[in-house]
Scaffold this motif. Structure first.
Motif, mmCIF file in Angstrom:
data_model
loop_
_atom_site.group_PDB
_atom_site.id
_atom_site.type_symbol
_atom_site.label_atom_id
_atom_site.label_comp_id
_atom_site.label_asym_id
_atom_site.label_seq_id
_atom_site.Cartn_x
_atom_site.Cartn_y
_atom_site.Cartn_z
ATOM 1 N N LEU B 55 33.996 -34.879 -20.779
ATOM 2 C CA LEU B 55 35.272 -35.503 -20.453
ATOM 3 C C LEU B 55 35.428 -36.823 -21.200
ATOM 4 O O LEU B 55 34.462 -37.403 -21.679
ATOM 5 N N LEU B 56 36.666 -37.250 -21.271
ATOM 6 C CA LEU B 56 36.976 -38.499 -21.930
ATOM 7 C C LEU B 56 37.526 -39.452 -20.878
ATOM 8 O O LEU B 56 38.372 -39.066 -20.082
ATOM 9 N N GLY B 61 36.671 -49.293 -19.093
ATOM 10 C CA GLY B 61 36.290 -50.590 -18.549
ATOM 11 C C GLY B 61 34.804 -50.668 -18.283
ATOM 12 O O GLY B 61 33.983 -50.278 -19.107
ATOM 13 N N SER B 62 34.456 -51.094 -17.090
ATOM 14 C CA SER B 62 33.036 -51.269 -16.791
ATOM 15 C C SER B 62 32.402 -49.982 -16.283
ATOM 16 O O SER B 62 31.317 -50.000 -15.743
ATOM 17 N N GLY B 63 33.086 -48.879 -16.438
ATOM 18 C CA GLY B 63 32.481 -47.597 -16.121
ATOM 19 C C GLY B 63 32.562 -47.217 -14.658
ATOM 20 O O GLY B 63 31.818 -46.359 -14.201
ATOM 21 N N LEU B 64 33.471 -47.852 -13.909
ATOM 22 C CA LEU B 64 33.598 -47.520 -12.487
ATOM 23 C C LEU B 64 34.081 -46.085 -12.311
ATOM 24 O O LEU B 64 33.575 -45.341 -11.487
ATOM 25 N N SER B 65 35.073 -45.706 -13.125
ATOM 26 C CA SER B 65 35.592 -44.352 -13.004
ATOM 27 C C SER B 65 34.595 -43.340 -13.574
ATOM 28 O O SER B 65 34.480 -42.221 -13.082
ATOM 29 N N GLY B 66 33.898 -43.779 -14.611
ATOM 30 C CA GLY B 66 32.906 -42.887 -15.210
ATOM 31 C C GLY B 66 31.803 -42.534 -14.227
ATOM 32 O O GLY B 66 31.263 -41.431 -14.261
ATOM 33 N N HIS B 74 29.284 -34.443 -14.702
ATOM 34 C CA HIS B 74 29.886 -34.247 -16.019
ATOM 35 C C HIS B 74 29.382 -35.279 -17.025
ATOM 36 O O HIS B 74 28.968 -36.364 -16.663
ATOM 37 N N HIS B 75 29.459 -34.872 -18.292
ATOM 38 C CA HIS B 75 29.179 -35.834 -19.356
ATOM 39 C C HIS B 75 30.493 -36.465 -19.766
ATOM 40 O O HIS B 75 31.516 -35.791 -19.790
ATOM 41 N N TRP B 76 30.455 -37.719 -20.080
ATOM 42 C CA TRP B 76 31.703 -38.364 -20.477
ATOM 43 C C TRP B 76 31.520 -39.377 -21.592
ATOM 44 O O TRP B 76 30.442 -39.911 -21.806
ATOM 45 N N ILE B 77 32.620 -39.576 -22.293
ATOM 46 C CA ILE B 77 32.669 -40.592 -23.339
ATOM 47 C C ILE B 77 33.751 -41.580 -22.919
ATOM 48 O O ILE B 77 34.870 -41.183 -22.620
ATOM 49 N N VAL B 94 25.583 -47.190 -17.027
ATOM 50 C CA VAL B 94 26.360 -45.968 -16.821
ATOM 51 C C VAL B 94 25.784 -44.865 -17.695
ATOM 52 O O VAL B 94 25.126 -45.125 -18.702
ATOM 53 N N GLU B 95 26.046 -43.641 -17.286
ATOM 54 C CA GLU B 95 25.415 -42.520 -17.988
ATOM 55 C C GLU B 95 26.191 -42.045 -19.205
ATOM 56 O O GLU B 95 25.648 -41.402 -20.090
ATOM 57 N N GLY B 96 27.496 -42.348 -19.234
ATOM 58 C CA GLY B 96 28.289 -41.886 -20.364
ATOM 59 C C GLY B 96 28.094 -42.756 -21.581
ATOM 60 O O GLY B 96 27.497 -43.827 -21.518
ATOM 61 N N ASP B 97 28.580 -42.268 -22.709
ATOM 62 C CA ASP B 97 28.547 -43.064 -23.930
ATOM 63 C C ASP B 97 29.794 -43.915 -23.999
ATOM 64 O O ASP B 97 30.865 -43.504 -23.565
ATOM 65 N N LEU B 98 29.637 -45.105 -24.568
ATOM 66 C CA LEU B 98 30.763 -46.029 -24.606
ATOM 67 C C LEU B 98 31.210 -46.257 -26.041
ATOM 68 O O LEU B 98 30.394 -46.286 -26.961
ATOM 69 N N LEU B 99 32.496 -46.405 -26.207
ATOM 70 C CA LEU B 99 33.036 -46.719 -27.523
ATOM 71 C C LEU B 99 33.938 -47.932 -27.383
ATOM 72 O O LEU B 99 34.680 -48.047 -26.419
ATOM 73 N N LEU B 100 33.854 -48.814 -28.368
ATOM 74 C CA LEU B 100 34.789 -49.931 -28.409
ATOM 75 C C LEU B 100 35.926 -49.492 -29.309
ATOM 76 O O LEU B 100 35.724 -49.244 -30.497
#
Lengths: 122, 289
Positions: B55-56, B61-66, B74-77, B94-100
């Motif tokens: 999922l995307l 933000g700070s990954g609260l929704s992630g 689920h895996h998320w970016i 957080v477990e997902g990958d982050l992109l700026l």
């Protein structure tokens, strides 16, 4: 950043027709162990561009992946293990991603690639 | 603080270190975010086969929704424009990958690989022009077309948003429809001003099963939103209309002794001649009269 994410990313600079795959310049790679989920791996197999994936894993210093793969190999546990390790456990911590067409560098700091474009690139 | 952060400063400046910290240490915000992302995930309508999805999270933000996505396996970016928020996300591991990245510049993601996208309170930022080079229309277009491209066939995107006004909602919807999305807005608790939440649910391409959009919560007046009772009183029930006249009249109570005394007093002050107040004032007449 995991290779899963790398495999999905492409450069979206204006005028670039094929921004995939981004070349990896690895300075620091870390490994984080995660639980394996065979179903997810099998499903992602269809979506992953294997050549880019294998190249990327080599750039990260992991050379155990075969050059080519087809879905019959998913039955092998050993293959799944390697595939899982490369896809989800290797993290690019410091380094850069490089657009294959323009050579633009996207720096990666603390595992976060900076994909912000300059105004003239939009 | 004004109630709309997007009017104060561009997101990468508004969410600086202190604001990012504030945002993530407030238990109220955490709770709301978790609730919203839970609901967004529900609206995504992912097939229930136990296989994790990719999922995307746009404006993570700070990954609260992630975190909600991770909890559901689920895996998320995650994509966000604020480095400070992402730093907090790193701290929270957080477990997902982050992109700026800037969603208004389009998402640099390969075609058809993402199983779903959620975005909590982020898209309205696109409606602002924070730099001279920004054009909200073009930025929305870039965002939605690139999102449409990267979603798999039949995937959905759910955006929770607080549009400022009708025009803004229309602007966002139009941009989404032009990009090829189908879908609409689901409103939870439409009668409540506080609990009212809007979700823009977009579907991409065709899906043979389950293309209907879920209903908003609380639309039938369940679970006590505050204006519901008023709403019910406005409807005329048929049984009422056919009741005999006499019974209807009986229901209507008279003005009462207080009302009469008050008005007599008022009239007296005006200088009118008013009968004196006695024990008989406002009393009901006997039936035999």
């Amino acid at each position: 950043m995991r290779l899963l994410t790398h495999n999905m990313l492409s450069s979206n600079i204006k005028g670039v027709t094929n921004g995939f795959p981004l070349r990896i310049e690895a300075e620091k790679v870390v490994e984080k162990v995660v639980e394996m989920n065979a179903d997810f791996l099998k499903k992602m197999f269809e979506k992953i561009d294997w050549k880019a994936f294998a190249d990327a894993s080599r750039a990260m210093g992991y050379a155990e992946l075969p050059e080519e793969a087809d879905s019959s190999m998913l039955e092998s546990d050993e293959f799944l293990q390697r595939y899982h390790h490369a896809l989800l456990e290797l993290h690019l911590e410091e380094g850069a991603l490089i657009c294959p067409e323009t050579g633009r560098r996207f720096p990666v700091n603390k595992g976060i690639p900076n994909m912000l474009l300059h105004e003239d690139e939009v | 603080m004004a109630s709309r952060p997007e009017l104060l400063a561009p997101p990468e400046i508004f969410y600086d270190d202190t604001e990012a910290r504030k945002y993530t240490s407030s238990s109220r915000i955490i709770e709301i975010q978790a609730m919203l992302s839970e609901r967004a995930l529900e609206l995504l309508g992912l097939p229930d086969d136990g296989v994790p999805k990719l999922l995307l999270d746009i404006g993570c933000g700070s990954g609260l929704s992630g975190e909600t996505l991770s909890e559901n396996g689920h895996h998320w970016i995650g994509l966000d424009i604020s480095q400070s928020m992402l730093n907090i996300a790193l701290e929270r591991e957080v477990e997902g990958d982050l992109l700026l990245g800037d969603m208004g510049q389009g998402l640099g993601v390969r075609s058809g690989v993402i199983d779903g996208a959620i975005s909590i309170s982020a898209v309205q930022w696109l409606c602002n022009a924070d730099k001279s080079s920004h054009n909200p229309r073009l930025r929305l277009k870039a965002f939605f077309t690139s999102l449409y491209r990267c979603l798999a066939n039949g995937a959905r995107a759910v955006f929770q948003l607080y549009p400022e006004n009708l025009n803004q909602r229309e602007l966002i919807l139009n941009a989404a429809m032009h990009a090829g999305f189908a879908g609409g807005i689901v409103v939870d608790y439409p009668h409540s001003s506080k609990r009212r939440k809007e979700f823009l649910v977009l579907t991409c391409g065709q899906r043979s099963v389950n293309t209907t959009i879920s209903k908003g919560k609380g639309e039938d007046g369940d679970s006590g939103s505050d204006d519901d009772s008023e709403e019910e009183n406005q409807t005329v029930s048929i049984s009422d209309r056919h009741r005999p006249r006499k019974k209807q009249k009986k229901n209507k109570s008279g003005k009462g002794r207080e009302w009469i005394l008050r008005h007599k007093e008022k009239s007296r002050r005006k200088g009118n001649i008013v009968p004196p107040d006695t024990k008989y004032t406002g009393r009901k007449r006997k039936d035999r009269f």
